[in-house]
Write a protein that holds these residues in place. Structure first.
Motif, PDB file in Angstrom:
ATOM      1  N   PHE A   1      -5.991 -20.952 -46.683  1.00  0.00           N
ATOM      2  CA  PHE A   1      -5.310 -22.246 -46.805  1.00  0.00           C
ATOM      3  C   PHE A   1      -5.895 -23.302 -45.865  1.00  0.00           C
ATOM      4  CE2 PHE A   1      -2.226 -19.633 -48.976  1.00  0.00           C
ATOM      5  CZ  PHE A   1      -1.662 -20.489 -49.898  1.00  0.00           C
ATOM      6  N   TYR A   2      -6.076 -22.949 -44.599  1.00  0.00           N
ATOM      7  CA  TYR A   2      -6.516 -23.954 -43.634  1.00  0.00           C
ATOM      8  C   TYR A   2      -7.998 -24.290 -43.766  1.00  0.00           C
ATOM      9  CZ  TYR A   2      -2.079 -23.285 -41.169  1.00  0.00           C
ATOM     10  OH  TYR A   2      -0.740 -23.233 -40.837  1.00  0.00           O
ATOM     11  N   THR A   3      -8.836 -23.281 -44.043  1.00  0.00           N
ATOM     12  CA  THR A   3     -10.282 -23.495 -44.047  1.00  0.00           C
ATOM     13  C   THR A   3     -10.815 -23.786 -45.440  1.00  0.00           C
ATOM     14  OG1 THR A   3     -10.500 -22.004 -42.140  1.00  0.00           O
ATOM     15  CG2 THR A   3     -12.504 -22.488 -43.397  1.00  0.00           C
ATOM     16  N   VAL A   4     -10.480 -22.939 -46.410  1.00  0.00           N
ATOM     17  CA  VAL A   4     -11.058 -23.073 -47.751  1.00  0.00           C
ATOM     18  C   VAL A   4     -10.365 -24.179 -48.542  1.00  0.00           C
ATOM     19  CG1 VAL A   4     -11.541 -21.883 -49.923  1.00  0.00           C
ATOM     20  CG2 VAL A   4     -11.735 -20.641 -47.749  1.00  0.00           C
ATOM     21  N   LEU A   5      -9.034 -24.152 -48.583  1.00  0.00           N
ATOM     22  CA  LEU A   5      -8.282 -25.099 -49.411  1.00  0.00           C
ATOM     23  C   LEU A   5      -7.845 -26.349 -48.650  1.00  0.00           C
ATOM     24  CD1 LEU A   5      -6.013 -22.496 -51.247  1.00  0.00           C
ATOM     25  CD2 LEU A   5      -8.039 -23.642 -52.162  1.00  0.00           C
ATOM     26  N   ASP A   6      -7.794 -26.270 -47.330  1.00  0.00           N
ATOM     27  CA  ASP A   6      -7.345 -27.389 -46.497  1.00  0.00           C
ATOM     28  C   ASP A   6      -5.941 -27.831 -46.902  1.00  0.00           C
ATOM     29  OD1 ASP A   6      -7.547 -29.192 -44.450  1.00  0.00           O
ATOM     30  OD2 ASP A   6      -8.541 -30.734 -45.640  1.00  0.00           O
ATOM     31  N   LEU A   7      -5.043 -26.824 -47.028  1.00  0.00           N
ATOM     32  CA  LEU A   7      -3.666 -27.076 -47.440  1.00  0.00           C
ATOM     33  C   LEU A   7      -2.710 -26.306 -46.535  1.00  0.00           C
ATOM     34  CD1 LEU A   7      -4.102 -26.749 -51.314  1.00  0.00           C
ATOM     35  CD2 LEU A   7      -3.768 -28.885 -50.043  1.00  0.00           C
ATOM     36  N   GLN A   8      -1.436 -26.718 -46.540  1.00  0.00           N
ATOM     37  CA  GLN A   8      -0.420 -26.034 -45.752  1.00  0.00           C
ATOM     38  C   GLN A   8       0.021 -24.749 -46.479  1.00  0.00           C
ATOM     39  OE1 GLN A   8       0.805 -26.536 -42.760  1.00  0.00           O
ATOM     40  NE2 GLN A   8      -0.472 -28.353 -42.411  1.00  0.00           N
ATOM     41  N   PRO A   9      -0.068 -23.595 -45.846  1.00  0.00           N
ATOM     42  CA  PRO A   9       0.237 -22.328 -46.547  1.00  0.00           C
ATOM     43  C   PRO A   9       1.703 -22.153 -46.905  1.00  0.00           C
ATOM     44  CG  PRO A   9      -0.199 -21.933 -44.224  1.00  0.00           C
ATOM     45  CD  PRO A   9      -0.537 -23.366 -44.479  1.00  0.00           C
ATOM     46  N   LEU A  10       2.610 -22.750 -46.141  1.00  0.00           N
ATOM     47  CA  LEU A  10       4.033 -22.546 -46.403  1.00  0.00           C
ATOM     48  C   LEU A  10       4.612 -23.566 -47.364  1.00  0.00           C
ATOM     49  CD1 LEU A  10       5.145 -21.721 -42.758  1.00  0.00           C
ATOM     50  CD2 LEU A  10       4.913 -20.112 -44.639  1.00  0.00           C
ATOM     51  N   GLU A  11       3.871 -24.618 -47.605  1.00  0.00           N
ATOM     52  CA  GLU A  11       4.401 -25.703 -48.439  1.00  0.00           C
ATOM     53  C   GLU A  11       3.675 -25.849 -49.769  1.00  0.00           C
ATOM     54  OE1 GLU A  11       3.994 -29.135 -46.008  1.00  0.00           O
ATOM     55  OE2 GLU A  11       5.129 -28.287 -44.325  1.00  0.00           O
ATOM     56  N   THR A  12       2.541 -25.181 -49.930  1.00  0.00           N
ATOM     57  CA  THR A  12       1.727 -25.355 -51.129  1.00  0.00           C
ATOM     58  C   THR A  12       1.925 -24.177 -52.067  1.00  0.00           C
ATOM     59  OG1 THR A  12       0.074 -26.428 -49.727  1.00  0.00           O
ATOM     60  CG2 THR A  12      -0.594 -25.831 -51.964  1.00  0.00           C
ATOM     61  N   SER A  13       2.193 -24.473 -53.325  1.00  0.00           N
ATOM     62  CA  SER A  13       2.411 -23.416 -54.310  1.00  0.00           C
ATOM     63  C   SER A  13       1.127 -23.095 -55.061  1.00  0.00           C
ATOM     64  CB  SER A  13       3.498 -23.829 -55.305  1.00  0.00           C
ATOM     65  OG  SER A  13       3.025 -24.881 -56.134  1.00  0.00           O
ATOM     66  N   PHE A  14       1.163 -21.990 -55.775  1.00  0.00           N
ATOM     67  CA  PHE A  14       0.045 -21.574 -56.624  1.00  0.00           C
ATOM     68  C   PHE A  14      -0.285 -22.667 -57.644  1.00  0.00           C
ATOM     69  CE2 PHE A  14      -1.568 -19.658 -60.493  1.00  0.00           C
ATOM     70  CZ  PHE A  14      -2.509 -18.743 -60.054  1.00  0.00           C
TER      71      PHE A  14
ATOM     72  N   PRO B   1       6.156 -21.876 -53.365  1.00  0.00           N
ATOM     73  CA  PRO B   1       5.385 -21.747 -52.125  1.00  0.00           C
ATOM     74  C   PRO B   1       5.962 -20.668 -51.225  1.00  0.00           C
ATOM     75  CG  PRO B   1       6.740 -23.721 -52.056  1.00  0.00           C
ATOM     76  CD  PRO B   1       6.861 -23.179 -53.450  1.00  0.00           C
ATOM     77  N   LEU B   2       5.157 -20.246 -50.270  1.00  0.00           N
ATOM     78  CA  LEU B   2       5.551 -19.134 -49.412  1.00  0.00           C
ATOM     79  C   LEU B   2       6.808 -19.447 -48.602  1.00  0.00           C
ATOM     80  CD1 LEU B   2       4.981 -16.357 -48.216  1.00  0.00           C
ATOM     81  CD2 LEU B   2       3.386 -17.424 -46.612  1.00  0.00           C
ATOM     82  N   GLY B   3       6.959 -20.693 -48.119  1.00  0.00           N
ATOM     83  CA  GLY B   3       8.141 -21.039 -47.330  1.00  0.00           C
ATOM     84  C   GLY B   3       9.427 -20.824 -48.090  1.00  0.00           C
ATOM     85  N   GLU B   4       9.442 -21.143 -49.380  1.00  0.00           N
ATOM     86  CA  GLU B   4      10.639 -20.934 -50.199  1.00  0.00           C
ATOM     87  C   GLU B   4      10.872 -19.448 -50.450  1.00  0.00           C
ATOM     88  OE1 GLU B   4      10.600 -23.277 -53.720  1.00  0.00           O
ATOM     89  OE2 GLU B   4      10.250 -25.186 -52.687  1.00  0.00           O
ATOM     90  N   ILE B   5       9.786 -18.689 -50.637  1.00  0.00           N
ATOM     91  CA  ILE B   5       9.947 -17.246 -50.856  1.00  0.00           C
ATOM     92  C   ILE B   5      10.482 -16.589 -49.589  1.00  0.00           C
ATOM     93  CG2 ILE B   5       8.774 -15.130 -51.541  1.00  0.00           C
ATOM     94  CD1 ILE B   5       6.720 -16.815 -52.997  1.00  0.00           C
ATOM     95  N   TYR B   6      10.063 -17.081 -48.408  1.00  0.00           N
ATOM     96  CA  TYR B   6      10.647 -16.596 -47.153  1.00  0.00           C
ATOM     97  C   TYR B   6      12.167 -16.758 -47.188  1.00  0.00           C
ATOM     98  CZ  TYR B   6       6.382 -15.941 -44.324  1.00  0.00           C
ATOM     99  OH  TYR B   6       5.214 -15.473 -43.793  1.00  0.00           O
ATOM    100  N   ASN B   7      12.621 -17.887 -47.697  1.00  0.00           N
ATOM    101  CA  ASN B   7      14.053 -18.153 -47.787  1.00  0.00           C
ATOM    102  C   ASN B   7      14.725 -17.103 -48.674  1.00  0.00           C
ATOM    103  OD1 ASN B   7      16.635 -19.212 -48.671  1.00  0.00           O
ATOM    104  ND2 ASN B   7      15.993 -21.238 -47.958  1.00  0.00           N
ATOM    105  N   LEU B   8      14.108 -16.787 -49.814  1.00  0.00           N
ATOM    106  CA  LEU B   8      14.677 -15.779 -50.720  1.00  0.00           C
ATOM    107  C   LEU B   8      14.736 -14.418 -50.054  1.00  0.00           C
ATOM    108  CD1 LEU B   8      12.922 -16.752 -54.088  1.00  0.00           C
ATOM    109  CD2 LEU B   8      15.089 -17.580 -53.148  1.00  0.00           C
ATOM    110  N   VAL B   9      13.697 -14.066 -49.301  1.00  0.00           N
ATOM    111  CA  VAL B   9      13.695 -12.789 -48.584  1.00  0.00           C
ATOM    112  C   VAL B   9      14.828 -12.755 -47.564  1.00  0.00           C
ATOM    113  CG1 VAL B   9      12.393 -11.341 -46.974  1.00  0.00           C
ATOM    114  CG2 VAL B   9      11.227 -12.392 -48.926  1.00  0.00           C
ATOM    115  N   TRP B  10      14.984 -13.856 -46.828  1.00  0.00           N
ATOM    116  CA  TRP B  10      16.031 -13.909 -45.809  1.00  0.00           C
ATOM    117  C   TRP B  10      17.410 -13.784 -46.442  1.00  0.00           C
ATOM    118  CZ3 TRP B  10      20.095 -17.212 -44.668  1.00  0.00           C
ATOM    119  CH2 TRP B  10      20.658 -17.067 -43.392  1.00  0.00           C
ATOM    120  N   ARG B  11      17.637 -14.470 -47.560  1.00  0.00           N
ATOM    121  CA  ARG B  11      18.928 -14.381 -48.247  1.00  0.00           C
ATOM    122  C   ARG B  11      19.213 -12.945 -48.689  1.00  0.00           C
ATOM    123  NH1 ARG B  11      19.593 -19.456 -52.462  1.00  0.00           N
ATOM    124  NH2 ARG B  11      18.912 -21.146 -51.067  1.00  0.00           N
ATOM    125  N   SER B  12      18.192 -12.311 -49.259  1.00  0.00           N
ATOM    126  CA  SER B  12      18.377 -10.959 -49.802  1.00  0.00           C
ATOM    127  C   SER B  12      18.700  -9.958 -48.704  1.00  0.00           C
ATOM    128  CB  SER B  12      17.115 -10.528 -50.551  1.00  0.00           C
ATOM    129  OG  SER B  12      16.783 -11.458 -51.564  1.00  0.00           O
TER     130      SER B  12
END
Length: 592
Positions: free
Chosen positions: A428-441, A356-367
């Motif tokens: 995420f919010y309208t079409v999928l009705d899911l959290q964008p930072l917590e939901t993976s592909f 999910p995007l939230g975890e990838i944010y973490n990888l970007v921050w670490r790098s």
């Protein structure tokens, strides 16, 4: 005032006499300067028709009384105490002094005034002034012609982009529908939609894609350019007033005031509206309702599910790349160099399919943090190398995140200063009705409902009998391919054709044949021009089919790696287009 005083003052009214050979402007100024309304009945002081501050000196560049003396002489029935000639007044103050009983000297006897008059009447000064006048007249002519040019541009805009409305919302790809819905939901105003380039949180995570998507929406007919769009947001022929002036050899009077609009425009500077229902406001509401219904996951076909997943991966990856750029700027590190961007993008898109995007944010921050620490430990290292180190770190972390699904990564929340784009929020919010930072592909892929059936188009729409669609024509594979795409419009994405043309025009690389760059780009430019002209009257799929068919007309021969093998450039470009279209199809359709 006594009768005796009145008689004395009556003799003080000056007579204005023009100076021989004086400039008409100086004479006119002098006459205004000496225009009297009489004398004050109680004080006996002169009363003037105009204040000196209200008299325009027309840029002569010297005091007003000097300009007046250069044009006229104001004489009274008195003599100069020095030359014993008739008195010519030097200024209004001299007349006031004379009324008090003082005896001022004349113009010719005032040395400072005669010296100033010599400066005023200097031939060189006169030549400079005449040159300045000529320049001012030329500039005025240019300003007048430029204003007429802008007026003609505005009339052309109002004529080309008149407000028109319809009830039918055309079909479009999932990517286009999500873009349009995001545009409607997050624009400050929909009457019209404007200043998209200045949104704090962008429409798409990548600004370059925002430009392409807006162009795709216009071509698809989901939005139209509003007539209030600035003329500077459009491309013109001639390109500008300066170009038209140059074509007229610099003569403003010979400029043809007929600027022509081209099909090109600058989307980020343009204004748009939804051309449906009865007005821009109701049109936006109608389009929002229709797109929301069409994008419901249970109403999407299998091919549209694939498009939805591809858009999900794109949004996650591009948001991560946007955060990577934001982190580099925040740490005062230079941008990633061109030769490393592709590695960074590959890593982002790869990990976007698994985390999910939230975890990838973490990888970007670490790098980026590791790169910043490296910069502190190695202050002499080139700064660009530090950014490359950040790319290397992210590439390593992304690979581990993909290959080790059990590796725990703390998910970040939304980043302050780098909020999610409008398209990501809408998806995420309208079409999928899911959290964008917590939901993976993978979560989205597994949670999609059964795809809706893709009905066969009727004969009236395809123009092909059912038994003809599956019969290949051995003599013309291109005709069969185009007929198949026309018969099954829901199985492929026409926007892929236009993206492929953009890529070919920019790089002309990656093709099977080692063609000359200039030949390939010229061929692609012809196809893009054809598409731009057809997009005005055809829907995106019909325009894409026309572009694919037109490749057969490009017959310039090119040589491959085998010197004896030659093919028309059109065949080489068509091969790339076909490969691109096939990649957008569901697996079953591509195999078929």
């Amino acid at each position: 005032m006594t009768d005796e005083m009145s008689a004395v003052l009556a003799g003080l009214t000056p007579t204005v006499v023009p100076v021989d050979g004086a400039d008409p402007e100086l004479i006119a100024i002098g006459e205004r300067y000496w225009a009297m309304a009489g004398f004050h009945p109680e004080l006996g002081t002169p009363v003037w028709c105009e204040k000196t501050a209200d008299i325009d000196t027309l840029g002569w560049g010297v005091p007003l009384y000097v300009i007046t003396a250069g044009g006229v002489r104001a004489v009274v029935d008195h003599t100069c105490p020095e030359c014993q000639q008739q008195l010519s007044l030097t200024s209004r103050t001299a007349l006031a002094d004379l009324a008090k009983g003082e005896r001022p000297v004349c113009v010719e006897c005032t040395e400072s005034l005669t010296s100033a008059l010599q400066t005023l009447n200097d031939p060189k000064r006169k030549a400079k002034r005449e040159a300045a006048r000529a320049r001012a007249a030329e500039q005025q002519a240019l300003d007048t012609a430029a204003a007429a040019w802008r007026h003609a541009q505005r009339e052309a805009m109002e004529d080309r982009y008149q407000l028109t409305f319809s009830e039918t919302v055309p079909r479009a790809s999932v990517r286009e529908m999500v873009t349009a819905l995001a545009l409607l939901r997050y624009a400050p105003s929909t009457t019209p939609i404007s200043a998209i380039g200045s949104w704090l949180d962008p429409l798409h995570p990548a600004q370059r894609e925002t430009v392409r998507l807006l162009g795709a929406l216009v071509r698809a007919g989901l939005i139209r350019i509003h007539p209030t769009t600035s003329v500077t947001a459009m491309e013109w022929e001639p390109a500008s007033f300066q170009a038209a002036l140059a074509a007229a050899d610099g003569d403003p009077d010979s400029v043809h005031l007929s600027p022509q609009l081209t099909s090109q425009f600058f989307p980020l500077d343009s204004c748009f509206y939804a051309p449906f229902a009865t007005s821009a406001g109701t049109g936006a509401q109608h389009l929002d309702t229709v797109l929301s219904e069409r994008l419901a996951p249970q109403r999407l076909t299998a091919g549209q599910h694939n498009d939805l997943l591809a858009l999900t991966q794109e949004c996650i990856a591009e948001e991560a790349l946007r955060y990577f750029t934001y982190r580099l700027e925040d740490l005062n590190l230079p941008a990633v160099t061109e030769n490393h961007i592709e590695r960074l993008r590959e890593a982002a898109y790869k990990v976007a399919r698994h985390r999910p995007l939230g975890e990838i944010y973490n990888l970007v921050w670490r790098s980026t943090r590791a790169a910043a620490e490296s910069a502190q430990k190695n202050p002499r290292a080139p700064r660009v190398n530090i950014s490359t180190h950040a790319v290397n770190q992210f590439e390593t972390h992304a690979l581990r995140a993909v290959t080790e699904p059990a590796w725990p990564i703390k998910a970040f929340g939304e980043v302050t200063g780098c909020g999610l784009s409008a398209m990501t929020r809408t998806l995420f919010y309208t079409v999928l009705d899911l959290q964008p930072l917590e939901t993976s592909f993978c979560d989205i892929e597994q949670g999609l409902p059964q795809p809706a059936s893709d009905p066969e188009p009727p004969v009236s729409e395809t123009g092909v009998q059912p038994d003809e669609a599956g019969v290949p024509d051995d003599d013309d594979e291109l005709a069969f391919f185009i007929r198949w795409l026309h018969t099954y419009p829901g199985s492929w994405d026409p926007e892929a054709v236009f993206r492929c043309l953009d890529d070919l025009e920019q790089t002309a690389a990656g093709m099977e044949y080692d063609v000359e760059q200039r030949v390939a780009r010229r061929a692609v430019a012809h196809l893009k021009l054809l598409h731009e002209r057809l997009a005005v009257v055809l829907d995106p799929r019909q325009a894409a089919l026309a572009v694919v068919a037109a490749t057969d007309l490009l017959q310039h021969p090119v040589t491959g790696r085998d010197p004896e093998s030659m093919r028309p450039i059109g065949a080489v470009v068509r091969q790339r287009l076909v490969e691109t279209v096939l990649q957008t199809m569901p697996e079953a359709s591509a195999d078929e």
